[in-house]
Write a protein that holds these residues in place. Structure first.
Motif, PDB file in Angstrom:
ATOM      1  N   ARG A   1       7.248  -6.171   4.666  1.00 12.15           N
ATOM      2  CA  ARG A   1       7.732  -4.784   4.759  1.00 12.15           C
ATOM      3  C   ARG A   1       7.369  -4.161   6.098  1.00 12.15           C
ATOM      4  NH1 ARG A   1       6.973  -2.012  -1.251  1.00 12.15           N
ATOM      5  NH2 ARG A   1       7.681  -3.816  -2.465  1.00 12.15           N
ATOM      6  N   ILE A   2       6.202  -4.471   6.615  1.00 11.70           N
ATOM      7  CA  ILE A   2       5.812  -3.911   7.913  1.00 11.70           C
ATOM      8  C   ILE A   2       6.624  -4.535   9.033  1.00 11.70           C
ATOM      9  CG2 ILE A   2       3.916  -3.803   9.584  1.00 11.70           C
ATOM     10  CD1 ILE A   2       2.018  -3.317   7.313  1.00 11.70           C
ATOM     11  N   ASP A   3       6.884  -5.824   8.939  1.00  9.39           N
ATOM     12  CA  ASP A   3       7.661  -6.494   9.987  1.00  9.39           C
ATOM     13  C   ASP A   3       9.117  -6.036  10.000  1.00  9.39           C
ATOM     14  OD1 ASP A   3       5.443  -7.885  10.796  1.00  9.39           O
ATOM     15  OD2 ASP A   3       5.883  -9.665   9.579  1.00  9.39           O
TER      16      ASP A   3
ATOM     17  N   ASN B   1       2.257   8.353   7.899  1.00  5.54           N
ATOM     18  CA  ASN B   1       3.321   8.788   6.996  1.00  5.54           C
ATOM     19  C   ASN B   1       4.624   8.049   7.277  1.00  5.54           C
ATOM     20  OD1 ASN B   1       3.307  10.333   9.493  1.00  5.54           O
ATOM     21  ND2 ASN B   1       5.032  11.442   8.640  1.00  5.54           N
ATOM     22  N   THR B   2       4.859   7.673   8.556  1.00  2.00           N
ATOM     23  CA  THR B   2       6.059   6.915   8.887  1.00  2.00           C
ATOM     24  C   THR B   2       6.050   5.565   8.194  1.00  2.00           C
ATOM     25  OG1 THR B   2       6.140   7.986  11.052  1.00  2.00           O
ATOM     26  CG2 THR B   2       7.430   5.980  10.774  1.00  2.00           C
ATOM     27  N   ILE B   3       4.921   4.875   8.267  1.00  5.18           N
ATOM     28  CA  ILE B   3       4.809   3.570   7.612  1.00  5.18           C
ATOM     29  C   ILE B   3       4.862   3.721   6.100  1.00  5.18           C
ATOM     30  CG2 ILE B   3       3.304   1.566   7.312  1.00  5.18           C
ATOM     31  CD1 ILE B   3       2.303   2.019  10.110  1.00  5.18           C
ATOM     32  N   GLU B   4       4.258   4.788   5.582  1.00  6.90           N
ATOM     33  CA  GLU B   4       4.263   5.017   4.134  1.00  6.90           C
ATOM     34  C   GLU B   4       5.680   5.101   3.596  1.00  6.90           C
ATOM     35  OE1 GLU B   4       2.792   8.398   0.893  1.00  6.90           O
ATOM     36  OE2 GLU B   4       2.398   8.655   3.030  1.00  6.90           O
ATOM     37  N   GLU B   5       6.543   5.842   4.276  1.00  7.81           N
ATOM     38  CA  GLU B   5       7.908   6.001   3.792  1.00  7.81           C
ATOM     39  C   GLU B   5       8.729   4.728   3.963  1.00  7.81           C
ATOM     40  OE1 GLU B   5       9.715   9.437   5.447  1.00  7.81           O
ATOM     41  OE2 GLU B   5       8.155  10.808   4.752  1.00  7.81           O
TER      42      GLU B   5
ATOM     43  N   ALA C   1      -5.585  -2.664   3.022  1.00 10.07           N
ATOM     44  CA  ALA C   1      -5.675  -1.393   3.746  1.00 10.07           C
ATOM     45  C   ALA C   1      -4.880  -1.504   5.038  1.00 10.07           C
ATOM     46  CB  ALA C   1      -7.126  -1.035   4.040  1.00 10.07           C
ATOM     47  N   ILE C   2      -4.133  -0.456   5.358  1.00 10.11           N
ATOM     48  CA  ILE C   2      -3.308  -0.414   6.568  1.00 10.11           C
ATOM     49  C   ILE C   2      -3.794   0.740   7.426  1.00 10.11           C
ATOM     50  CG2 ILE C   2      -0.961  -0.222   7.477  1.00 10.11           C
ATOM     51  CD1 ILE C   2       0.051  -1.161   4.742  1.00 10.11           C
ATOM     52  N   PHE C   3      -4.333   0.433   8.584  1.00  7.71           N
ATOM     53  CA  PHE C   3      -4.831   1.430   9.524  1.00  7.71           C
ATOM     54  C   PHE C   3      -3.784   1.660  10.616  1.00  7.71           C
ATOM     55  CE2 PHE C   3      -8.560  -0.441   7.604  1.00  7.71           C
ATOM     56  CZ  PHE C   3      -9.419   0.634   7.409  1.00  7.71           C
TER      57      PHE C   3
END
Length: 536
Positions: A235-237, A248-252, A284-286
């Motif tokens: 999902r991050i890639d 918040n950008t990554i959260e959405e 955890a995502i920092f």
């Protein structure tokens, strides 16, 4: 004529848009450094628009001082004391005593600078412009030697950063008093101080084509669920945006369902909370520049727990958790139940209380739903005003505004005293919820339940609860049921759900979260034996 002007305007707009992105791509393309120092400096200046915070220092080195060397850094992103003592000062001091049998070649001088002069904690050789800009804009100092088609990136990050302070949104009486900052390195180090294990792994990536924001994915190898970890990576890639300003950008982008009012990603500002979740098998995502990391997967029960639960005695912690559940129900259903009882089911109200309520509503010009919505919206306005204004003034506005407006509204006959009490009790109950994301969701759903109550009474509330429960049961957070361990019901996970049992009984990690190493206590044969009463 008008269409021709529009076409011309659109063409010019597209050309400007194209030029902007072409310049951006030129700044971060994969061109190689050249051997001429002046050419490399010119490329760097042009790519950064000759910015005023770009500092370039040039001097000569080598016998007989015929080699040019330059140091480049961004003012404000670099620790000037570290850079001056361990990079520039050493380069200048060595320049006057540098001896050699013959004139230094650029390769020899560069190797000597790398091996015998630069004394920072980390130095990396760079040959591509895109990597050079990545190091430069992250606060590192770049050293370039004339005649050498490579540069040296020296670790010198620093500048003005916010110091570690106490948590604001998640205070604790007995727990630690530190909270995360805007520095990614500082945040990950705060977790490593608590988990001194080589299995605590950190993966770094850069997101945002323009912002180049650094993020870190932290997990405990051997405990984390490999399927969840792989899903987080995928999902991050998949995130391809120009800017990543905060978490918040990554959260959405990574949330399972952005249309649900419930938060499906857990947020916290406390390092001990991140530590506890990592030990349970979560990820955890920092995000650099954000003091609030993300924790996945998240469950609904997680938002009713606090760090203080694990620093108090289990009996007190269990009582407080039960109190939060009751407060959540009051926050969600308090005004709705009042509307339903008064409007549709007055026979369920004791007669003396019903007479008082009827007397209070004499002369009220609005229906009860309008009265409730008016009071709720007024309170929301006061809450928002208190948050946006300076802290000393905001608290005064919230308290004085609520008292003055509530009393004035009752005296003017706009609302009844009972409605003011119900709205105030609902607001106080919402303050007991430990996480603001759950509080915001309950605030939105409260209006939905009020409309159903004013339309169908208790039947409407029942219908709304059924719809809400069905929707919540259908949610997933990275493949984990959102209502776990209640739906599906997992009996082994109930030891740390509504109540918290004593620490010796917390022997299992959440079954659906961690499937590699579920036990977190010793086996029975290794447990401490009962003390002999005759022993001294």
């Amino acid at each position: 004529m008008k269409s021709a002007w529009n076409r011309l305007f659109n063409i010019q707009k597209k050309e400007q848009h194209k030029v902007f992105y072409d310049n951006t791509d030129d700044a971060f393309n994969k061109q190689l450094l050249v051997q001429t120092l002046e050419s490399n400096i010119h490329k760097i200046k042009e790519a950064l628009g000759r910015s005023g915070d770009l500092i370039i220092r040039q001097f000569n080195m080598g016998e007989p001082f015929h080699q040019k060397v330059a140091t480049i850094y961004i003012n404000g992103l670099t620790d000037k004391k570290l850079m001056g003592n361990f990079i520039i000062e050493k380069l200048i001091n060595k320049a006057s005593v540098l001896e050699h049998e013959k004139p230094w070649s650029p390769v020899e001088l560069g190797q000597y600078i790398l091996d015998g002069i630069l004394s920072t904690t980390h130095v990396e050789e760079v040959t591509e412009l895109n990597k050079l800009f990545s190091f430069l804009l992250s606060g590192q100092t770049i050293v370039i030697v004339d005649g050498l088609a490579q540069a040296y990136a020296c670790a010198s990050q620093g500048g003005e950063l916010r110091s570690i302070t106490e948590p604001i949104a998640e205070p604790s009486v007995r727990g630690p008093k530190d909270s995360f900052t805007e520095s990614l390195i500082t945040n990950t180090a705060m977790v490593r101080r608590r988990i001194k294990s080589p299995n605590l792994w950190l993966e770094t990536r850069k997101l945002g084509k323009i912002t180049q924001t650094e993020i870190g994915i932290m997990y405990l190898n051997g405990i984390v669920n490999d399927k969840i970890l792989e899903e987080v990576r995928k999902r991050i890639d998949r995130i391809e945006v120009d800017e990543v300003i905060g978490s918040n950008t990554i959260e959405e982008w990574i949330s399972d369902d952005n249309l649900t009012p419930w938060p499906t990603v857990f947020l916290t500002e406390r390092p001990d909370v991140v530590t506890g979740n990592l030990l349970e098998g979560r990820v955890a995502i920092f995000v650099d520049g954000t003091p609030i990391p993300l924790i996945v997967p998240a469950t609904w029960n997680q938002f009713l727990q606090t760090a203080e639960d694990y620093y108090l005695r289990w009996s007190v912690a269990g009582f407080l958790r039960f109190l939060r559940i009751v407060s959540f129900l009051i926050t969600l259903l308090g005004p709705s139940l009042f509307i339903a009882f008064v409007s549709f089911h007055p026979e369920l109200i004791p007669t003396p209380l019903l007479i008082n309520l009827a007397a209070q509503r004499q002369g009220i010009p609005f229906p009860i739903i309008v009265e409730a919505l008016l009071m709720e919206l007024t309170f929301e306005v006061l809450r928002e005003a208190g948050v946006r204004m300076p802290r000393p003034v905001g608290q005064a506005v919230s308290i004085v505004g609520a008292l003055v407006l509530g009393e004035a509204a009752v005296m003017a006959g706009i609302v009844s005293s009972a409605m003011v009490i119900v709205v105030a009790a609902t607001a106080i109950a919402s303050f007991t919820l430990p996480h603001f994301s759950l509080t915001d969701a309950s605030r939105l759903l409260r209006f939905f339940m009020m409309i159903l109550a004013s339309t169908f009474g208790l039947y409407g509330i029942g219908l709304g609860v059924i719809i809400l429960v069905a929707h919540t049961v259908s949610l997933r957070s990275f493949g984990i049921p959102y209502l776990a361990p209640f739906a599906p019901f997992i009996i082994t996970d109930q030891e740390d759900a509504i109540l918290r049992l004593p620490k010796p009984f917390l022997s299992k990690r959440p079954r659906l979260i961690s499937q590699n190493r579920t036990n977190r206590t010793a086996t029975k044969k290794n447990k401490k034996t009962k003390r002999d009463p005759n022993a001294t």
